[in-house]
Scaffold this active site. Structure first.
Site, PDB file in Angstrom:
ATOM      1  N   ASP A 175      -7.863  -5.918  -4.589  1.00  0.00           N
ATOM      2  CA  ASP A 175      -6.869  -6.056  -3.332  1.00  0.00           C
ATOM      3  C   ASP A 175      -6.947  -7.629  -2.897  1.00  0.00           C
ATOM      4  O   ASP A 175      -7.112  -7.767  -1.709  1.00  0.00           O
ATOM      5  CB  ASP A 175      -6.985  -5.179  -2.404  1.00  0.00           C
ATOM      6  CG  ASP A 175      -6.112  -5.209  -0.988  1.00  0.00           C
ATOM      7  OD1 ASP A 175      -4.840  -5.433  -1.489  1.00  0.00           O
ATOM      8  OD2 ASP A 175      -6.553  -5.321   0.017  1.00  0.00           O
ATOM      9  N   ASN A 235      -1.088  -8.095  -3.213  1.00  0.00           N
ATOM     10  CA  ASN A 235      -1.515  -7.386  -4.171  1.00  0.00           C
ATOM     11  C   ASN A 235      -0.554  -6.327  -5.307  1.00  0.00           C
ATOM     12  O   ASN A 235       0.392  -6.006  -4.695  1.00  0.00           O
ATOM     13  CB  ASN A 235      -2.687  -6.447  -3.736  1.00  0.00           C
ATOM     14  CG  ASN A 235      -1.962  -5.618  -2.757  1.00  0.00           C
ATOM     15  OD1 ASN A 235      -1.503  -5.892  -1.448  1.00  0.00           O
ATOM     16  ND2 ASN A 235      -1.917  -4.338  -2.970  1.00  0.00           N
ATOM     17  N   GLU A 248       0.867  -1.181  -0.024  1.00  0.00           N
ATOM     18  CA  GLU A 248       0.038  -0.010   0.046  1.00  0.00           C
ATOM     19  C   GLU A 248       0.790   1.306   0.078  1.00  0.00           C
ATOM     20  O   GLU A 248       0.133   2.333  -0.036  1.00  0.00           O
ATOM     21  CB  GLU A 248      -0.833   0.049   0.933  1.00  0.00           C
ATOM     22  CG  GLU A 248      -2.192  -0.920   1.222  1.00  0.00           C
ATOM     23  CD  GLU A 248      -1.618  -2.363   0.934  1.00  0.00           C
ATOM     24  OE1 GLU A 248      -2.519  -2.929   0.068  1.00  0.00           O
ATOM     25  OE2 GLU A 248      -0.972  -2.745   1.573  1.00  0.00           O
TER      26      GLU A 248
END
Length: 592
Positions: free
Chosen positions: A319, A277, A193
């Site tokens: 995700d 992801n 992220e």
């Protein structure tokens, strides 16, 4: 393809079976009744062969002792037990405790403070969790949030070596439990992220020196793809796909981190590690399959060389990652015994893969799914539903499962007695709107606004017993909140798990009937374990301390009025603060 209705399982997952036969550090077998790695064994079964606690007496379980960890963040770790000592690793600041079990009260033998960098807390994606340690030959191995791998002498708590692996200024952290294989400590990073490029590294267990490092994106040389690489599906064949399946140089900040539980098959000499992801979450900014993210690699532990890869979610739209544990068992499928890998993915499918080749043998939904319409076994690819694809500036509703998936990190357990996989998971959907985002080192690189909510039925958690040969659930228990703890199953035909509102439970592993429950001081998101104490009795232990991504509203604490907080998880968990409170405590149970 046709499947036999009855599994024939060869129990290939005890620690001794996987570890025997080598003299290198980390190769000596663990005595029965001990718990020396987070998953219990290299096959990731979380199965205890102990049966003193069983269906007939579980209702008599009582608290043997408890211990305050001194931390109030999310406690996702598994306690380890070696001989007469239990070892705990807390969330940040990653304090390590050695507890003396000889008197049954858990007196502290020693305590180690690794002093991780404080600013690592600010870049951790989903709470400052730690998922546990690993033990071998008088040494304890663990990771710190700021990206360091450390080895301690278990007798004294003395630091033996420390290897910096991550750059916290770029948002790189480590939360995973290491695994010992053939004298090497396997460690992967977190930070997708934040646009952190994923990798899996192998450190020499004796010295901490990096033996090899395999990236999840980039040219074949970086990914350790060479002549040994023989993926089953055509879409994974070709040179430098870790570059070509990305726009420009987006692979350099493309995620694919390795923060889940790793498995090892000694007979095939293969390590199985999932990749997370791609970054950012906004898929329109990264056209292509985005290899080698959201999948699983089979690698040689000596060199890190890739043998095969399978991608659960090509061009991951929601995700869904690919880091969930891979459970290694042998099943009779289609009339013959197959070495398989069981994987409950965030995309909502329970996969059975041939672990020698990466071929998908079956993929069945274990939660409601709107984002895809099955998995094509000829290509291995999910048939996506374009109506649920994220689109910039447009709110897409009823995405099921939501971003935490049908199941997130919380590990399942396998019983060779019942031949069932026990899956703790959630029932969540979401609405999402993607946005353009830019990469700035050390800051969120996401590009999406999410609001999660309960899935069909209104309950947010489920504990499912799944038959991978019959390809359906055997039974399930619905819970008010996501079941964010790990599972433990024992030879006493009991299965244990905890709830986010603070109940630790024992169920009949065959029927799902609840046999016992205990109220803890904080929600349970840890990994339960079972061990034989110095007194010969069987014990069950678990860490309570709500937090993680699902419980960030409590451990944060976060504002319940902001539905997008914790990347949308707060919207689904507004009532959790009324059901439990932050804390950190070890609970150990036994028969009176």
């Amino acid at each position: 393809m046709s499947f036999a209705r009855r599994a024939v399982v060869k129990f290939c997952c005890c620690a001794a079976a996987w570890l025997a036969g080598g003299a290198a550090l980390g190769q000596s077998p663990a005595p029965a009744g001990q718990w020396t790695m987070a998953a219990g064994d290299h096959a990731n079964t979380r199965y205890s062969p102990l049966a003193l606690i069983n269906q007939s007496n579980a209702s008599r379980l009582t608290l043997a002792f408890s211990f305050d960890t001194g931390s109030s963040k999310g406690h996702e770790a598994a306690p380890l037990v070696v001989g007469d000592t239990m070892y705990l690793v807390t969330p940040y600041p990653n304090t390590v405790y050695a507890l003396d079990l000889r008197q049954g009260k858990g007196k502290v033998k020693w305590k180690f403070d690794p002093q991780p960098a404080p600013h690592s807390q600010g870049v951790a994606c989903c709470d400052v969790v730690n998922r546990g340690a690993a033990y071998a030959d008088g040494r304890l191995f663990f990771n710190t949030l700021d990206g360091q791998a450390i080895a301690l002498e278990t007798a004294t708590g003395k630091e033996l070596w420390r290897t910096p692996l991550g750059d916290v200024t770029k948002g790189e952290t480590i939360t995973m439990a290491p695994l010992l294989v053939k004298g090497k400590v396997l460690v992967g990073n977190s930070g997708g992220e934040m646009g952190v490029r994923g990798w899996l590294a192998a450190l020499d267990a004796a010295t901490g020196r990096i033996a090899w490092k395999a990236y999840s994106t980039g040219p074949d040389a970086d990914v350790l793809i060479g002549p040994l690489f023989k993926p089953f599906y055509a879409s994974d064949r070709g040179s430098d796909l870790g570059v070509k399946s990305w726009p420009g140089e987006a692979w350099k900040i493309g995620g694919g981190n390795v923060w889940g539980f790793i498995s090892y098959d000694q007979a095939l000499d293969l390590v199985y590690a999932g990749t997370a992801n791609p970054g950012p979450w906004n898929p329109e900014q990264r056209p292509g399959d985005n290899k080698w993210t959201a999948g699983v690699f089979a690698r040689r532990p000596d060199t890190g060389e890739a043998v095969w890869f399978y991608q659960w979610s090509p061009h991951d739209l929601h995700d869904y990652d690919g880091t969930n544990e891979n459970v290694l068992v042998d099943l009779e499928i289609g009339g013959r015994l197959r070495k398989v890998l069981l994987h409950a993915d965030r995309n909502g499918y329970l996969y059975v893969l041939d672990r020698a080749t990466g071929q998908v043998l079956s993929a069945d939904p274990f939660v409601p799914i709107t984002t895809s319409q099955g998995v094509d076994l000829d290509t291995g690819r999910p048939r996506m539903n374009p109506a649920k694809d994220p689109r910039v500036g447009e709110s897409v509703r009823d995405i099921c499962p939501g971003s935490p998936g049908g199941k997130d990190w919380q590990p399942s357990a396998w019983s060779p007695r019942t031949r069932l996989l026990y899956i703790p998971h959630q029932n969540l959907c979401q609405d999402a709107m993607t946005l353009e985002t830019s990469y700035i080192a050390g800051t969120p690189y996401v590009g999406i606004e999410v609001k999660m909510r309960p899935g069909p039925g209104g309950h947010r958690g489920v504990f499912t017993a799944w038959d991978p040969v019959a390809r359906h659930k055997a039974w399930e228990v619905r819970e008010k909140f996501p079941v964010w703890s790990g599972a433990l199953v024992t030879a006493g035909d009991l299965v244990f798990y905890g709830t986010m509102d603070g109940w630790f439970k024992a169920l009949d592993a065959k029927s799902g009937a609840e046999l016992w429950r205990f109220k803890t001081s904080s929600g349970v998101i840890g990994q339960p374990v079972s061990y034989r104490g110095p007194d010969g009795k069987q014990y069950v232990a678990v860490l309570a301390g709500v937090g993680g991504w699902a419980g960030a509203i409590v451990s944060g604490p976060l504002d319940a009025q902001d539905p997008t907080a914790a990347t949308g998880f707060v919207n689904a968990m507004k009532d959790l603060p009324q059901a439990t409170s932050a804390g950190g405590r070890l609970y150990v149970f036994a028969l009176p």
